[in-house]
Design a protein around this motif. Structure first.
Motif, PDB file in Angstrom:
ATOM      1  N   ILE A   1       0.830  -1.324  -0.017  1.00  0.00           N
ATOM      2  CA  ILE A   1      -0.025   0.005  -0.194  1.00  0.00           C
ATOM      3  C   ILE A   1       0.885   1.332  -0.032  1.00  0.00           C
ATOM      4  O   ILE A   1       0.539   2.341  -0.441  1.00  0.00           O
ATOM      5  N   ARG A   2       1.884   1.196   0.719  1.00  0.00           N
ATOM      6  CA  ARG A   2       2.943   2.474   0.663  1.00  0.00           C
ATOM      7  C   ARG A   2       3.446   2.614  -0.787  1.00  0.00           C
ATOM      8  O   ARG A   2       3.485   3.985  -1.133  1.00  0.00           O
ATOM      9  N   THR A   3       3.821   1.421  -1.554  1.00  0.00           N
ATOM     10  CA  THR A   3       4.447   1.753  -2.846  1.00  0.00           C
ATOM     11  C   THR A   3       3.263   2.597  -3.580  1.00  0.00           C
ATOM     12  O   THR A   3       3.541   3.503  -4.115  1.00  0.00           O
ATOM     13  N   PHE A   4       1.893   1.928  -3.392  1.00  0.00           N
ATOM     14  CA  PHE A   4       0.970   2.723  -4.237  1.00  0.00           C
ATOM     15  C   PHE A   4       0.607   4.036  -4.041  1.00  0.00           C
ATOM     16  O   PHE A   4       0.532   4.946  -4.712  1.00  0.00           O
ATOM     17  N   ARG A   5       0.690   4.365  -2.571  1.00  0.00           N
ATOM     18  CA  ARG A   5       0.319   5.709  -2.237  1.00  0.00           C
ATOM     19  C   ARG A   5       1.781   6.710  -2.727  1.00  0.00           C
ATOM     20  O   ARG A   5       1.305   7.929  -2.924  1.00  0.00           O
ATOM     21  N   SER A   6       2.698   6.291  -2.811  1.00  0.00           N
ATOM     22  CA  SER A   6       3.940   7.007  -3.034  1.00  0.00           C
ATOM     23  C   SER A   6       3.562   7.461  -4.676  1.00  0.00           C
ATOM     24  O   SER A   6       4.271   8.384  -5.240  1.00  0.00           O
ATOM     25  N   GLN A   7       2.984   6.424  -5.383  1.00  0.00           N
ATOM     26  CA  GLN A   7       3.011   6.468  -6.724  1.00  0.00           C
ATOM     27  C   GLN A   7       1.777   7.130  -7.401  1.00  0.00           C
ATOM     28  O   GLN A   7       1.475   7.212  -8.479  1.00  0.00           O
ATOM     29  N   CYS A   8       0.928   7.444  -6.468  1.00  0.00           N
ATOM     30  CA  CYS A   8      -0.373   7.832  -6.947  1.00  0.00           C
ATOM     31  C   CYS A   8      -0.492   9.622  -6.947  1.00  0.00           C
ATOM     32  O   CYS A   8      -0.216  10.201  -5.910  1.00  0.00           O
ATOM     33  N   SER A   9      -1.024  10.042  -7.894  1.00  0.00           N
ATOM     34  CA  SER A   9      -0.979  11.321  -7.972  1.00  0.00           C
ATOM     35  C   SER A   9      -2.333  11.953  -7.861  1.00  0.00           C
ATOM     36  O   SER A   9      -2.344  13.095  -7.265  1.00  0.00           O
ATOM     37  N   TYR A  10      -3.412  11.703  -8.289  1.00  0.00           N
ATOM     38  CA  TYR A  10      -4.883  12.354  -8.155  1.00  0.00           C
ATOM     39  C   TYR A  10      -5.585  10.986  -8.100  1.00  0.00           C
ATOM     40  O   TYR A  10      -5.675   9.881  -8.391  1.00  0.00           O
ATOM     41  N   TYR A  11      -7.007  11.456  -7.400  1.00  0.00           N
ATOM     42  CA  TYR A  11      -8.036  10.651  -7.137  1.00  0.00           C
ATOM     43  C   TYR A  11      -9.366  11.114  -7.947  1.00  0.00           C
ATOM     44  O   TYR A  11      -9.586  12.280  -7.618  1.00  0.00           O
ATOM     45  N   TRP A  12     -10.466  10.334  -8.377  1.00  0.00           N
ATOM     46  CA  TRP A  12     -11.708  10.609  -8.600  1.00  0.00           C
ATOM     47  C   TRP A  12     -12.538   9.566  -7.891  1.00  0.00           C
ATOM     48  O   TRP A  12     -12.441   8.229  -7.796  1.00  0.00           O
ATOM     49  N   TRP A  13     -13.596   9.909  -7.120  1.00  0.00           N
ATOM     50  CA  TRP A  13     -14.589   9.224  -6.468  1.00  0.00           C
ATOM     51  C   TRP A  13     -15.696   8.960  -7.362  1.00  0.00           C
ATOM     52  O   TRP A  13     -16.136   9.804  -8.172  1.00  0.00           O
ATOM     53  N   ILE A  14     -16.511   7.728  -7.162  1.00  0.00           N
ATOM     54  CA  ILE A  14     -17.535   7.491  -7.667  1.00  0.00           C
ATOM     55  C   ILE A  14     -18.468   6.807  -6.610  1.00  0.00           C
ATOM     56  O   ILE A  14     -18.227   5.924  -5.939  1.00  0.00           O
ATOM     57  N   ASP A  15     -19.657   7.540  -6.482  1.00  0.00           N
ATOM     58  CA  ASP A  15     -20.704   7.130  -5.126  1.00  0.00           C
ATOM     59  C   ASP A  15     -21.440   5.973  -5.591  1.00  0.00           C
ATOM     60  O   ASP A  15     -22.299   6.099  -6.162  1.00  0.00           O
ATOM     61  N   ALA A  16     -20.939   4.919  -5.039  1.00  0.00           N
ATOM     62  CA  ALA A  16     -21.528   3.491  -5.130  1.00  0.00           C
ATOM     63  C   ALA A  16     -22.144   2.985  -3.825  1.00  0.00           C
ATOM     64  O   ALA A  16     -22.423   1.927  -3.666  1.00  0.00           O
ATOM     65  N   ARG A  17     -22.309   3.895  -2.842  1.00  0.00           N
ATOM     66  CA  ARG A  17     -22.531   3.533  -1.708  1.00  0.00           C
ATOM     67  C   ARG A  17     -24.063   2.786  -1.549  1.00  0.00           C
ATOM     68  O   ARG A  17     -24.117   1.699  -1.026  1.00  0.00           O
ATOM     69  N   LYS A  18     -24.744   3.261  -2.439  1.00  0.00           N
ATOM     70  CA  LYS A  18     -26.319   2.800  -2.440  1.00  0.00           C
ATOM     71  C   LYS A  18     -26.073   1.170  -3.110  1.00  0.00           C
ATOM     72  O   LYS A  18     -26.673   0.327  -2.650  1.00  0.00           O
ATOM     73  N   PHE A  19     -25.285   1.283  -4.122  1.00  0.00           N
ATOM     74  CA  PHE A  19     -25.033   0.235  -4.875  1.00  0.00           C
ATOM     75  C   PHE A  19     -24.587  -0.999  -4.046  1.00  0.00           C
ATOM     76  O   PHE A  19     -24.773  -2.066  -4.301  1.00  0.00           O
ATOM     77  N   ASN A  20     -23.413  -0.400  -2.997  1.00  0.00           N
ATOM     78  CA  ASN A  20     -22.838  -1.446  -2.325  1.00  0.00           C
ATOM     79  C   ASN A  20     -23.495  -1.722  -0.893  1.00  0.00           C
ATOM     80  O   ASN A  20     -22.873  -2.147  -0.234  1.00  0.00           O
ATOM     81  N   GLY A  21     -24.642  -1.363  -0.800  1.00  0.00           N
ATOM     82  CA  GLY A  21     -25.390  -1.560   0.385  1.00  0.00           C
ATOM     83  C   GLY A  21     -25.167  -0.625   1.685  1.00  0.00           C
ATOM     84  O   GLY A  21     -25.417  -1.024   2.594  1.00  0.00           O
ATOM     85  N   ASN A  22     -24.832   0.509   1.322  1.00  0.00           N
ATOM     86  CA  ASN A  22     -24.456   1.381   2.471  1.00  0.00           C
ATOM     87  C   ASN A  22     -25.130   2.533   2.313  1.00  0.00           C
ATOM     88  O   ASN A  22     -24.592   3.855   3.001  1.00  0.00           O
ATOM     89  N   GLY A  23     -26.434   2.416   2.282  1.00  0.00           N
ATOM     90  CA  GLY A  23     -27.297   3.517   2.547  1.00  0.00           C
ATOM     91  C   GLY A  23     -27.555   4.379   1.152  1.00  0.00           C
ATOM     92  O   GLY A  23     -27.077   4.008   0.207  1.00  0.00           O
ATOM     93  N   ALA A  24     -28.377   5.395   1.069  1.00  0.00           N
ATOM     94  CA  ALA A  24     -28.582   6.290  -0.036  1.00  0.00           C
ATOM     95  C   ALA A  24     -27.564   7.055  -0.533  1.00  0.00           C
ATOM     96  O   ALA A  24     -26.631   7.540   0.341  1.00  0.00           O
ATOM     97  N   ALA A  25     -27.321   7.164  -1.934  1.00  0.00           N
ATOM     98  CA  ALA A  25     -26.325   8.069  -2.519  1.00  0.00           C
ATOM     99  C   ALA A  25     -26.367   9.438  -2.251  1.00  0.00           C
ATOM    100  O   ALA A  25     -27.622  10.099  -2.566  1.00  0.00           O
TER     101      ALA A  25
END
Length: 364
Positions: A160-184
């Protein structure tokens, strides 16, 4: 625990050699299609409908998100997911490459546990020598990766630390409702420097438009206050947002500009006005201020489209057509005008419009 996303490879024989390109390059899905492939995995997973990397790349090209000489513009993900009714956005514009302890990484882990999916842009290292998009999801207390270009375990379930060292930017996709974690609902973000609603842009531009950028400053988000310097010139509109700096521009190769970020509306010259400047520089017209005032005042219907299309075709001035009618005929032949009856009927309704048709007709 998130539902495991569909896994697609951009190098799949079904589409790896198919085009993902704009004029001036010869790139393929296999070589440059990691961004749309990442999006396709999540879209198909959440909608339950077939949506392959080929489908995603076609959408990206059709909507102006393929970057000449590179992969996919950052602005692609939000509208691509929105087209399928899915909420997505960039976490923020903070670059985390080389910063494994940055707060963004912890925020992403928290949101993955809540049911979000993420797309990450990787920098040079294990995943790429340049830039590469991957899909992130959560299972059994660990972040997992779907890599559009690899099935190697070290790239899917590695350190995980190698990943974090080499990751530049993030985009989120709201899948909470799809994954059973309440309303999006709209998610929290890691920075307050993300786009917020402001005055609506008024230039009438759309993503993919080529404009003349006249400023010398660009910004990392639509509402940040600290600018960076850049050079003016031609640029493409890649995203639009109702913020303090409502247009995201990226320079056009050979256009002189170095802009790559969000800019103020006052620093953008719309396509029709840029067309007037080009035509004046070529010597096709000799009264640019007059035609700019005519365009901005809306005094001649469709004039903006006429000038923009003509300027795209014209490379030098020519002998003026003998009559406005002959000019219209030349413009029709060149594919600039598809409503000749309108121009033949109305060229006498505004001063010098007939002369403009003669000049444009002679130049095409």
């Amino acid at each position: 625990m998130n539902k495991k996303p569909v896994s697609y490879l951009q190098t799949d024989a079904r589409w790896k050699n198919k085009p993902y390109r704009v004029t001036g390059e010869n790139s393929t899905i296999g070589g440059s299609g990691c961004g749309p492939t990442a999006a396709a995995m999540i879209i198909e997973t959440m909608t339950g409908k077939k949506f392959t990397p080929e489908d995603a790349c076609k959408w990206s090209m059709a909507h102006g998100y393929k970057a000449l000489g590179n992969g996919t513009y950052y602005g692609y993900f939000k509208p691509q997911f929105a087209a399928h009714g899915i909420d997505c956005d960039m976490l923020n514009w903070t670059k985390t490459y080389g910063k494994p302890d940055h707060a963004n990484h912890k925020k992403v882990e928290e949101m993955l546990k809540q049911g979000y999916y993420f797309i990450a842009l990787m920098g040079p290292g294990l995943w790429t020598s340049g830039g590469h998009f991957v899909v992130l999801w959560w299972q059994d207390g660990k972040m997992r990766i779907n890599d559009p270009a690899s099935t190697r375990d070290v790239r899917l379930n590695g350190d995980i630390r190698t990943f974090r060292s080499q990751c530049s930017y993030y985009w989120w996709i709201d899948a909470r409702k799809f994954n059973g974690n309440g309303a999006a609902v709209k998610p929290p973000v890691a920075s307050s420097d993300t786009p917020a609603t402001g005055a609506a842009p008024s230039l009438g531009l759309k993503v993919g438009d080529i404009v003349n950028f006249t400023g010398t400053q660009h910004y990392f988000s639509a509402n940040t206050s600290k600018p960076s310097t850049c050079k003016p010139g031609q640029a493409k509109v890649t995203q639009i947002y109702n913020g303090k700096h409502p247009y995201q521009l990226i320079y056009v190769k050979g256009g002189g500009s170095t802009v790559y970020g969000w800019v103020d509306e006052k620093d953008i010259q719309p396509p029709a006005l840029a067309a007037v400047d080009k035509l004046a520089k070529l010597g096709v017209i000799n009264s640019p201020d007059y035609w700019k005032q005519t365009v901005t005042g809306g005094k001649v219907k469709y004039l903006d489209a006429l000038l923009t299309k003509a300027a795209a075709k014209i490379t030098k001035a020519g002998t003026r057509s003998a009559t406005p009618e002959a000019g219209v005929a030349s413009l029709v032949s060149a594919g600039v005008i598809d409503t000749p009856d309108y121009w033949l009927k109305n060229y006498n309704s505004y001063p010098s419009l007939g002369e403009l048709l003669r000049a444009l007709g002679g130049a095409v």
